[in-house]
Write an enzyme that holds these catalytic residues in place. Structure first.
Site, short mmCIF file in Angstrom:
data_model
loop_
_atom_site.label_atom_id
_atom_site.label_comp_id
_atom_site.label_asym_id
_atom_site.label_seq_id
_atom_site.Cartn_x
_atom_site.Cartn_y
_atom_site.Cartn_z
N HIS A 188 0.86 -1.19 0.00
CA HIS A 188 0.00 0.00 0.00
C HIS A 188 0.89 1.24 0.00
O HIS A 188 1.95 1.25 0.65
CB HIS A 188 -0.90 0.05 1.24
CG HIS A 188 -1.85 -1.10 1.35
ND1 HIS A 188 -2.79 -1.39 0.39
CD2 HIS A 188 -2.01 -2.03 2.32
CE1 HIS A 188 -3.49 -2.45 0.77
NE2 HIS A 188 -3.02 -2.86 1.93
N CYS B 21 0.71 -10.76 -3.95
CA CYS B 21 -0.31 -11.74 -3.58
C CYS B 21 0.20 -13.18 -3.70
O CYS B 21 -0.57 -14.12 -3.86
CB CYS B 21 -1.58 -11.54 -4.40
SG CYS B 21 -2.27 -9.87 -4.23
#
Length: 222
Positions: free
Chosen positions: A84, A175
């Protein structure tokens, strides 16, 4: 927002701006732990300073390098590692799933669809990918999702790359997928900033969320 049954607001929207990750996570946990049947659902729109987050089943080796010494936070959502940072739109969905007759998988699909619809507003054709939650443009990842559900109530949510610096994604297996390319809306000519994209995404999320059901009032003397 418009009211739902028995005085339960459909959704409270909080636009938090740039906020540090760790205290925001604690605020989500505290809200979820303290809510009851009459607590309105909330959607938080925000950005985070640079941070890597590792899901509860995440493998630390998916952090390949970290030359900028970005903090790594172990968290309680599903999924592996992600990044992020500024220029990335984050939306946290604090939703009472039973009250909206939603299952976890249905909420995931709803979030993905809201992102797909938002990107379509900008002429970007996006899609899901079987077995890999998130949203993709021509196979490249533009948005990530992750949820935690406690006592039927969700927290965490989604992250959509608007105009973020994508360099830190090259320091991880995004991920958990080695070599997965990450893209952003800016790469497709989108000039809107995070706040403007957030309002479009919010509109799609609220349109897709089923309305809350009425909360039964407690009988007198109970």
């Amino acid at each position: 927002m418009s009211a739902g049954g028995a005085g339960v607001a459909s959704c409270v929207i909080k636009r938090l701006g740039m906020v540090d990750y760790a205290p925001t996570l604690e605020a989500m946990r505290a809200f979820t732990a303290g809510r009851d049947a009459g607590t309105a659902d909330e959607v938080w729109l925000l950005q985070h300073p640079p941070v890597f987050t590792l899901g509860q089943a995440g493998k630390p080796e998916h952090l390949l390098q970290n030359p900028a010494d970005i903090p790594l936070v172990h968290i309680d959502r599903g999924g592996q590692i992600t990044y992020h940072g500024p220029g990335q739109l984050v939306a946290y969905l604090l939703i009472d799933l039973p009250r909206r007759a939603l299952k976890v998988r249905e909420l995931v699909l709803l979030m993905e669809q809201a992102i797909i619809d938002t990107l379509a507003d900008y002429g970007i054709a996006a899609a899901r990918k079987d077995g890999a939650p998130g949203v993709y443009v021509a196979g490249d990842k533009i948005a990530a999702l992750g949820l935690r559900v406690r006592k039927g109530c969700s927290y965490h949510g989604l992250a959509l790359n608007v105009n973020a610096d994508l360099t830190p994604f090259g320091w991880i297996n995004p991920c958990g997928y080695p070599g997965l390319k990450t893209v952003r809306m800016h790469d497709f000519g989108v000039a809107d900033d995070v706040a403007a994209v957030g309002e479009r995404l919010l509109g799609h999320l609220l349109a897709l969320l089923p309305p809350p059901q009425a909360v039964e009032a407690a009988p007198p003397g109970s």
